[in-house]
Design an enzyme around this catalytic site. Structure first.
Site, PDB file in Angstrom:
ATOM      1  N   HIS A  18       7.739  31.327  23.928  1.00 24.99           N
ATOM      2  CA  HIS A  18       6.934  30.125  24.205  1.00 24.99           C
ATOM      3  C   HIS A  18       6.455  30.074  25.655  1.00 24.99           C
ATOM      4  O   HIS A  18       5.682  29.186  26.018  1.00 24.99           O
ATOM      5  CB  HIS A  18       7.712  28.843  23.877  1.00 24.99           C
ATOM      6  CG  HIS A  18       8.054  28.698  22.428  1.00 24.99           C
ATOM      7  ND1 HIS A  18       7.102  28.754  21.429  1.00 24.99           N
ATOM      8  CD2 HIS A  18       9.252  28.520  21.795  1.00 24.99           C
ATOM      9  CE1 HIS A  18       7.702  28.617  20.242  1.00 24.99           C
ATOM     10  NE2 HIS A  18       9.007  28.482  20.439  1.00 24.99           N
ATOM     11  N   ASP A  38       9.929  35.088  14.925  1.00 20.39           N
ATOM     12  CA  ASP A  38      10.600  33.802  15.158  1.00 20.39           C
ATOM     13  C   ASP A  38       9.925  32.747  14.275  1.00 20.39           C
ATOM     14  O   ASP A  38       8.715  32.805  14.018  1.00 20.39           O
ATOM     15  CB  ASP A  38      10.481  33.416  16.644  1.00 20.39           C
ATOM     16  CG  ASP A  38      11.275  32.180  17.020  1.00 20.39           C
ATOM     17  OD1 ASP A  38      12.368  32.325  17.597  1.00 20.39           O
ATOM     18  OD2 ASP A  38      10.800  31.044  16.729  1.00 20.39           O
ATOM     19  N   HIS A  43       9.072  29.811  14.954  1.00 22.39           N
ATOM     20  CA  HIS A  43       8.024  29.068  15.666  1.00 22.39           C
ATOM     21  C   HIS A  43       6.906  30.013  16.122  1.00 22.39           C
ATOM     22  O   HIS A  43       7.168  31.161  16.483  1.00 22.39           O
ATOM     23  CB  HIS A  43       8.617  28.373  16.900  1.00 22.39           C
ATOM     24  CG  HIS A  43       9.747  27.431  16.592  1.00 22.39           C
ATOM     25  ND1 HIS A  43      11.077  27.818  16.655  1.00 22.39           N
ATOM     26  CD2 HIS A  43       9.738  26.134  16.202  1.00 22.39           C
ATOM     27  CE1 HIS A  43      11.840  26.787  16.319  1.00 22.39           C
ATOM     28  NE2 HIS A  43      11.064  25.750  16.039  1.00 22.39           N
ATOM     29  N   ASP A  46      15.651  31.978  13.540  1.00 23.10           N
ATOM     30  CA  ASP A  46      15.494  30.616  13.006  1.00 23.10           C
ATOM     31  C   ASP A  46      14.646  30.570  11.741  1.00 23.10           C
ATOM     32  O   ASP A  46      14.446  29.498  11.173  1.00 23.10           O
ATOM     33  CB  ASP A  46      14.970  29.641  14.084  1.00 23.10           C
ATOM     34  CG  ASP A  46      13.933  30.239  15.002  1.00 23.10           C
ATOM     35  OD1 ASP A  46      13.455  31.358  14.729  1.00 23.10           O
ATOM     36  OD2 ASP A  46      13.590  29.583  16.011  1.00 23.10           O
TER      37      ASP A  46
HETATM   38  C1  SP5 Z   1      12.655  30.047  21.079  1.00 19.83           C
HETATM   39  C2  SP5 Z   1      12.587  28.918  20.115  1.00 19.83           C
HETATM   40  O1  SP5 Z   1      12.947  29.066  18.958  1.00 19.83           O
HETATM   41  N1  SP5 Z   1      12.190  27.724  20.584  1.00 19.83           N
HETATM   42  C3  SP5 Z   1      12.075  26.612  19.720  1.00 19.83           C
HETATM   43  C4  SP5 Z   1      11.763  25.348  20.427  1.00 19.83           C
HETATM   44  C5  SP5 Z   1      11.649  24.221  19.454  1.00 19.83           C
HETATM   45  N2  SP5 Z   1      11.639  22.961  20.102  1.00 19.83           N
HETATM   46  C6  SP5 Z   1      11.292  21.847  19.258  1.00 19.83           C
HETATM   47  C7  SP5 Z   1      12.425  21.455  18.397  1.00 19.83           C
HETATM   48  C8  SP5 Z   1      11.969  20.390  17.426  1.00 19.83           C
HETATM   49  C9  SP5 Z   1      13.118  19.935  16.597  1.00 19.83           C
HETATM   50  N3  SP5 Z   1      12.692  19.025  15.594  1.00 19.83           N
HETATM   51  C10 SP5 Z   1      13.726  18.119  15.140  1.00 19.83           C
HETATM   52  C11 SP5 Z   1      14.555  18.646  14.012  1.00 19.83           C
HETATM   53  C12 SP5 Z   1      15.810  17.830  13.879  1.00 19.83           C
HETATM   54  N4  SP5 Z   1      16.541  18.159  12.703  1.00 19.83           N
HETATM   55 ZN    ZN Z   2      11.996  29.597  17.246  1.00 20.35          ZN
END
Ligand code: SP5
Ligand code: ZN
Length: 343
Positions: free
Chosen positions: A164, A198, A200, A287
């Site tokens: 990211h 990943d 995301h 993830d």
């Molecule tokens: C490297 C990586 O995997 N970074 C991911 C960053 C994600 N950040 C946002 C997380 C959003 C979580 N949403 C809430 C879910 C609660 N169960």
């Molecule tokens: Zn991720």
């Protein structure tokens, strides 16, 4: 398989993050993640765990903005030095004001610069963040050197993760884009592609290579229409300028299982084959696993192994860089299942 791990990652332990909606929670990206993976690797017969070499700032500054890296280096010390009566949270530096893309004035004040170089509330800067981020990049670079020197594969146990982080900013637990730094370094040795698995979208990697034709970048991920990072990672984003045609996104619906995932992977691998890559860098976030607390896919552990096998069918020297994955109990076995495909 050569594995690069640095204990320096332990110095980075942000106490909190703030989710969309305002919920302040303990940061999901914890030192335990890398320690779990290390423990699982030590239990295998094939992992040769090494300390990374120090490559200095050169290869990092070849993909990241100088001012941004200088900010990362000095921000926390400056944060501690600010004298104020305000009840500032001094355990980590985190702004709450961010510019839209069209506002590009960089302020002098620390909190102004923090907003300028950050784009969300999940990458706080702490005392050990800069050193841990450097060590993480050195793991990726050491792995890159290993495959350039003839290893068929190598694993960089990067923490903090990187995909990211863009040219000039941290976000989503990422500070230095380890995989991008390694891919750029490798691209000087031979034609290089980067595949991001990943959960995301790899927005930082997309930002770094978007106008380049010499490094093919592909990301398979949760559709940003419903998932972080929301503003990047759509199917119609194919690169800009000479880079048009050298970036591909595969956004997938919530609930995607192994079968659905493998369909997009097959298209992605075809693109890498046509590109004729000599080296492949994999941004390996776990993830995508069904049991991930931040993910909405349903890929199983055998599915993760299968993804690895399909990638090895390319028969391209591969550097695997650790990215996300937050089911700590399953993290070690999942990445081992993935890496075993490369054995
Ligand atoms: C490297 C990586 O995997 N970074 C991911 C960053 C994600 N950040 C946002 C997380 C959003 C979580 N949403 C809430 C879910 C609660 N169960
Ligand atoms: Zn991720």
């Amino acid at each position: 398989m050569l594995v690069f791990y640095s204990a320096t990652h332990q110095q980075h332990h942000p106490p909190f993050e703030i989710f969309d909606g305002g919920e302040k929670v303990p940061n999901f990206e914890v030192p335990e993640r890398a320690e779990r993976i290390l423990t699982a690797l030590r239990q295998t017969t094939w992992a040769n765990i090494l300390v990374p070499e120090d490559f200095g700032l050169g290869p990092i500054l070849n993909v990241h903005d100088n001012g941004y890296i200088e900010f990362l280096r000095t921000a926390y010390t400056e944060w501690l030095q600010i004298e104020t009566d305000a009840p500032y949270e001094k355990s980590a530096l985190l702004p709450a004001t961010f510019p839209p893309a069209s506002w590009r004035h960089k302020p002098e004040t620390l909190l102004g610069r923090a907003g300028y170089y950050m784009s969300d509330l999940s990458a706080p800067i702490t005392a050990g963040t800069y050193l841990a981020a450097l060590a993480s990049a050195n793991c990726a670079l050491s792995g890159a050197k290993a495959i350039a020197d003839g290893e068929k594969s190598a694993f960089a146990l990067c923490r903090p993760p990187g995909h990211h982080a863009g040219k000039a900013g941290c976000a989503g637990y990422c500070y230095i884009n380890n995989a991008a730094v390694a891919a750029n370094w490798l691209s000087e040795q031979g034609k290089t592609a980067l595949l991001d698995i990943d959960y995301h979208a790899g927005n930082g990697t997309q930002d770094i290579f978007y106008e380049r034709a010499d490094v093919l970048t592909i990301s398979i991920h949760a559709d940003p229409d419903y998932e972080y990072p929301y503003f990047c990672g759509y199917a119609d984003e194919h690169g800009a300028g000479v880079g048009i045609g050298f970036h591909h996104n595969f956004p997938l619906p919530a609930g995607t299982d192994t079968t659905g995932y493998l369909k997009s992977l097959s298209s992605a691998l075809q693109l890498i084959k046509s590109f004729g890559a000599k080296y492949l860098v994999i941004s390996a976030g776990m993830d995508l696993f069904g049991g991930d607390p931040l993910g909405k896919f349903k890929v199983t552990k055998p599915g993760i192994h299968q993804i690895g096998l399909e990638i090895t069918n390319l028969n391209v020297s591969s550097l695997i860089c650790m990215e996300g994955g937050y089911n700590n109990a399953a993290l070690g076995e999942n990445i081992v299942a993935f890496l075993e495909a490369f054995q």
